[in-house]
Design a protein around this motif. Sequence first.
Motif, PDB file in Angstrom:
ATOM      1  N   TYR A 191      13.933 -24.872  20.909  1.00 30.00           N
ATOM      2  CA  TYR A 191      15.209 -24.935  20.210  1.00 30.00           C
ATOM      3  C   TYR A 191      16.320 -25.396  21.139  1.00 30.00           C
ATOM      4  O   TYR A 191      16.424 -24.971  22.283  1.00 30.00           O
ATOM      5  CB  TYR A 191      15.584 -23.573  19.639  1.00 30.00           C
ATOM      6  CG  TYR A 191      16.915 -23.610  18.935  1.00 30.00           C
ATOM      7  CD1 TYR A 191      16.998 -24.005  17.617  1.00 30.00           C
ATOM      8  CD2 TYR A 191      18.090 -23.283  19.612  1.00 30.00           C
ATOM      9  CE1 TYR A 191      18.216 -24.078  16.974  1.00 30.00           C
ATOM     10  CE2 TYR A 191      19.317 -23.358  18.972  1.00 30.00           C
ATOM     11  CZ  TYR A 191      19.367 -23.757  17.655  1.00 30.00           C
ATOM     12  OH  TYR A 191      20.568 -23.836  17.014  1.00 30.00           O
ATOM     13  N   GLY A 192      17.124 -26.263  20.609  1.00 28.79           N
ATOM     14  CA  GLY A 192      18.326 -26.667  21.313  1.00 28.79           C
ATOM     15  C   GLY A 192      19.228 -27.297  20.268  1.00 28.79           C
ATOM     16  O   GLY A 192      18.747 -27.984  19.368  1.00 28.79           O
ATOM     17  N   ALA A 193      20.518 -27.043  20.397  1.00 36.31           N
ATOM     18  CA  ALA A 193      21.418 -27.541  19.370  1.00 36.31           C
ATOM     19  C   ALA A 193      21.416 -29.070  19.322  1.00 36.31           C
ATOM     20  O   ALA A 193      21.715 -29.671  18.304  1.00 36.31           O
ATOM     21  CB  ALA A 193      22.829 -27.033  19.635  1.00 36.31           C
ATOM     22  N   VAL A 209      18.772 -30.941  19.780  1.00 44.62           N
ATOM     23  CA  VAL A 209      17.444 -31.479  19.467  1.00 44.62           C
ATOM     24  C   VAL A 209      17.457 -32.182  18.116  1.00 44.62           C
ATOM     25  O   VAL A 209      18.032 -31.708  17.156  1.00 44.62           O
ATOM     26  CB  VAL A 209      16.404 -30.340  19.462  1.00 44.62           C
ATOM     27  CG1 VAL A 209      15.079 -30.825  18.892  1.00 44.62           C
ATOM     28  CG2 VAL A 209      16.207 -29.803  20.867  1.00 44.62           C
ATOM     29  N   LEU A 242      14.761 -33.339  15.608  1.00 49.76           N
ATOM     30  CA  LEU A 242      13.323 -33.160  15.397  1.00 49.76           C
ATOM     31  C   LEU A 242      12.583 -34.430  14.968  1.00 49.76           C
ATOM     32  O   LEU A 242      11.512 -34.713  15.483  1.00 49.76           O
ATOM     33  CB  LEU A 242      13.073 -31.998  14.439  1.00 49.76           C
ATOM     34  CG  LEU A 242      13.553 -30.637  14.971  1.00 49.76           C
ATOM     35  CD1 LEU A 242      13.412 -29.559  13.906  1.00 49.76           C
ATOM     36  CD2 LEU A 242      12.798 -30.233  16.217  1.00 49.76           C
ATOM     37  N   ASP A 288       7.138 -24.847  14.064  1.00 49.10           N
ATOM     38  CA  ASP A 288       7.939 -23.697  14.488  1.00 49.10           C
ATOM     39  C   ASP A 288       8.950 -24.141  15.539  1.00 49.10           C
ATOM     40  O   ASP A 288       8.841 -25.242  16.095  1.00 49.10           O
ATOM     41  CB  ASP A 288       7.036 -22.600  15.052  1.00 49.10           C
ATOM     42  CG  ASP A 288       7.703 -21.224  14.973  1.00 49.10           C
ATOM     43  OD1 ASP A 288       8.858 -21.148  14.502  1.00 49.10           O
ATOM     44  OD2 ASP A 288       7.072 -20.240  15.374  1.00 49.10           O
ATOM     45  N   LEU A 289       9.884 -23.254  15.771  1.00 49.97           N
ATOM     46  CA  LEU A 289      10.900 -23.488  16.800  1.00 49.97           C
ATOM     47  C   LEU A 289      10.817 -22.339  17.778  1.00 49.97           C
ATOM     48  O   LEU A 289      10.653 -21.188  17.379  1.00 49.97           O
ATOM     49  CB  LEU A 289      12.297 -23.444  16.175  1.00 49.97           C
ATOM     50  CG  LEU A 289      12.914 -24.687  15.570  1.00 49.97           C
ATOM     51  CD1 LEU A 289      14.324 -24.342  15.134  1.00 49.97           C
ATOM     52  CD2 LEU A 289      12.927 -25.820  16.562  1.00 49.97           C
ATOM     53  N   ARG A 290      10.946 -22.624  19.047  1.00 49.20           N
ATOM     54  CA  ARG A 290      11.013 -21.519  19.985  1.00 49.20           C
ATOM     55  C   ARG A 290      12.398 -21.484  20.603  1.00 49.20           C
ATOM     56  O   ARG A 290      12.919 -22.492  21.069  1.00 49.20           O
ATOM     57  CB  ARG A 290       9.969 -21.629  21.075  1.00 49.20           C
ATOM     58  CG  ARG A 290      10.005 -20.379  21.977  1.00 49.20           C
ATOM     59  CD  ARG A 290       8.949 -20.383  23.012  1.00 49.20           C
ATOM     60  NE  ARG A 290       7.649 -20.476  22.391  1.00 49.20           N
ATOM     61  CZ  ARG A 290       6.569 -20.865  23.060  1.00 49.20           C
ATOM     62  NH1 ARG A 290       6.660 -21.190  24.329  1.00 49.20           N
ATOM     63  NH2 ARG A 290       5.418 -20.918  22.456  1.00 49.20           N
ATOM     64  N   VAL A 291      12.953 -20.273  20.590  1.00 53.00           N
ATOM     65  CA  VAL A 291      14.303 -20.094  21.119  1.00 53.00           C
ATOM     66  C   VAL A 291      14.215 -19.449  22.487  1.00 53.00           C
ATOM     67  O   VAL A 291      13.405 -18.560  22.710  1.00 53.00           O
ATOM     68  CB  VAL A 291      15.124 -19.185  20.185  1.00 53.00           C
ATOM     69  CG1 VAL A 291      16.560 -19.109  20.663  1.00 53.00           C
ATOM     70  CG2 VAL A 291      15.052 -19.710  18.771  1.00 53.00           C
TER      71      VAL A 291
END
Lengths: 192, 154, 113
Positions: free
Chosen positions: C67-69, C71, C73, C105-108
């Motif tokens: 996750y990154g603002a 990004v 996708l 999925d997203l990883r934070v």
Amino acid sequence: MNVFNRLLALVVSALLVIVAGAVLLVMLGLAEPASLSPAPWFTDRLEDFAALTGSDRAWTITVAAVLLVVGLSLFVLELLPGRREPPRLTVRQDGMGRVTVDRRAVQDLVSWEAAQVEGVREVRSHLIEGRDGLRVHCQVSVDPETSVPELTDTLQQRVKTAVERHLGRAVAAVQVDAQVAPLANGRASRVR
Amino acid sequence: MAETRQNVAETRPQETAPARATDLVTEHGRTTIADDVVAKIAAIAAREVPGVHELVSQGVGGTLSGLTQRVAGGGGDNIGTQGVSVEVGQREAAVDLRMIVDYGVSIPQVADAVRRNIRNRVNSMTGLTVREVNIDVTDLYFAQQQQQTDTRVQ
Amino acid sequence: MPEHAALDEIVIARAVAAAVQRVPGVAGIGQGRHATATYGPNQVIRGVGVTRARGPLDIDIHLTAAYGAAVDLPELAERVREAARAALDDLSVEEVGGIDVTVEDLRVGGEQP
């Protein structure tokens, strides 16, 4: 769905009121069948009623009167504001969607504000969406040594400010019913 | 529970593939972004706004589930999609949110900020246009909740 | 010949998986609930599916994005696709069909607790 049901109930109760009212007027000799009725077949029915005598007449009058009262009360109840309140208050609705607040959350807010006021023991609140804004109705039980008018004033101010700040909606009125809490401990009276 | 189902919608290849979309088909293959991912982006965006205390799932006491989440997690990657449901189409998305806000904030103002942030984040990260964000505030969070219960019992 | 084919597929899957994991912005592959996988003798490559059913090779990649603002996708998926294609070229795999990429999925926060 809800709106539809309500509309249906309104129409049915209105019909009930009209028919029962017309029958009653005719039977009591207050109106002529022909002057009341919009259609010939209804005039005929009304004349049948007008022709009744004796106990038949008394019974019919009673039944019509009861129906009239039932119809009227249904009609009024359906029209009364605040009935079947939605569980949420809408604070914003526009092209980007809807923002709602659960009624219970606002009641919690009122309770929290009330709990900050000296002398308040318990509060129950009720919200009504009036045309001029929200109306908050609080039932509070207060300590016996508290000045009720003072407490009422403080509470009204607090609740109004808090609800307006959080919801961004105007509060038209805050009604406070204060009740002095009994001196005796509630627990003691429960166990005889 | 329902959220665990990952939605990888099948789409027919298009003549002119959209520049960006969640389900983007090109001659080299198809790109799919799971609904869960869109929901997660929305959840993170909502939490970024000050005044948003917690997102809560439908039904069973929101505070409870929020607590469970905090107890169970504590780690970095603990952002779930609870409290968020999304409807994702080819180019657009709609988001429904349930949240608890902090006592003292203006709900319309916080909600506006949440809507803006979700719209921006989802759009920049997935290319989807967010048509609608519906927000339901289920509860307020009082910082001195303990104190409140105390005064009530007195 | 089926044995030879199976070996080929696992080799391809392993190469693609390695290449994809090196792409910045990819937090992992094959961690989702519905991740695809390629099975070979004594090993499984999760997150990369290799199918030869319809003639040309079809590749299916399931990944978790970091996750990154900032990004993007679809753009990340495109870079993953390019990396996979480069890996396939290195193996001299001809006849590649589609390379499907699913961001599941997203990883934070980078690392897992």
